[in-house]
Design an enzyme around this catalytic site. Structure first.
Site, PDB file in Angstrom:
ATOM      1  N   LYS A   1       0.823  -1.215   0.000  1.00 27.75           N
ATOM      2  CA  LYS A   1       0.000   0.000   0.000  1.00 27.75           C
ATOM      3  C   LYS A   1       0.853   1.259   0.000  1.00 27.75           C
ATOM      4  CE  LYS A   1      -2.756   3.149   2.465  1.00 27.75           C
ATOM      5  NZ  LYS A   1      -2.853   3.802   3.772  1.00 27.75           N
TER       6      LYS A   1
ATOM      7  N   ASP B   1      -6.388   0.155   0.760  1.00 28.82           N
ATOM      8  CA  ASP B   1      -6.423  -0.089   2.201  1.00 28.82           C
ATOM      9  C   ASP B   1      -7.767  -0.724   2.539  1.00 28.82           C
ATOM     10  OD1 ASP B   1      -8.236   1.971   1.994  1.00 28.82           O
ATOM     11  OD2 ASP B   1      -7.034   3.422   3.115  1.00 28.82           O
TER      12      ASP B   1
END
Length: 254
Positions: A205, A224
């Protein structure tokens, strides 16, 4: 690192200088403060300031055309786009973007903001002082790669992230260097992502955030738990399991 210094006006640090920005219609007004302790006004010429702002806000990207294309392709986007005009992805400095996102792990925005402010005050060069508020440049790699950097960061409340911030600064300083990281803008997305994920504290991420917001990879989709939930609830993406696995991340991004 930007804060609303007066209604409608935002002050922050960009390109080693302090700026105050205010938008009126399609016009952007700016004041640039120089690097003197008393807030002197040594600043670049108007052509250079225009270049810096155009680069930072990616003003060469035709946002209106993209909004039309996305709205035509996606009814959900069309429903909400009118409430969020002018949302742009910033083109940030790769070092600042990377080290800042390492601080976001298991964290919330107000605390992240405080941590970055502490980081800059402790390790960054002082630029000027406005209304009794000091402004500092983002720290250099060498400042964060020192032998005592991790201990100082822990004392500032960075917790386990202190090791990752100082470790990544050290790894880049000894390897790619700041310019090498910047040159990843010309590398393929997969290569840039692979290089970033090899750094301490950088997962998929964070790597995608840096790819998107600093390395010109418009195809990067940081995923996320919020994006994961939206993909499932709003778009019907079939996701096996209850956790955000690397495979689920990849599938949602694609």
């Amino acid at each position: 690192r930007w804060w609303e210094s007066s209604p409608g006006a935002w002050t922050g640090v960009l390109g080693e200088r302090v700026w105050t920005l205010r938008q009126e219609g399609e016009r952007l007004w700016y004041t640039v403060y120089g690097g003197g302790e008393a807030g002197t006004t040594t600043a670049p010429g108007w052509a250079e300031t225009d270049r810096i702002l155009s680069d930072f806000f990616q003003l060469d990207v035709g946002l209106a055309g993209l909004y039309r294309a996305w709205g035509a392709a996606d009814p959900l986007f069309q429903q909400v786009a009118g409430d969020f005009p002018g949302v742009r992805v910033l083109r940030q400095d790769p070092i600042e973007c990377l080290l800042s996102f390492i601080c976001t792990s298991n964290n919330h925005i107000s605390r992240i903001t405080t941590m970055i402010e502490r980081l800059c005050r402790a390790f960054g060069r002082r630029l000027c002082c406005l209304d009794a508020r000091p402004f500092h440049a983002f720290p250099t790699l060498s400042a964060l790669a020192g032998a005592d950097a991790e201990a100082r960061l822990r004392a500032l409340g960075f917790g386990y992230r202190a090791k990752f911030v100082s470790g990544t600064a050290r790894a880049i300083a000894k390897g790619l260097g700041a310019e090498g990281l910047r040159r990843l803008r010309a590398a393929p997305y997969a290569e840039a992502r692979r290089v970033l994920c090899a750094l301490p504290g950088v997962g998929t991420k964070v790597a995608d955030c840096v790819c998107l917001m600093a390395l010109d990879k418009a195809e990067a989709v940081p995923v996320d738990t919020h994006v994961w939930r939206i993909a499932w609830q709003r778009y019907g993406v079939a996701l096996g399991g209850r956790s955000l696995t690397p495979r689920a991340h990849q599938e949602i991004g694609e």
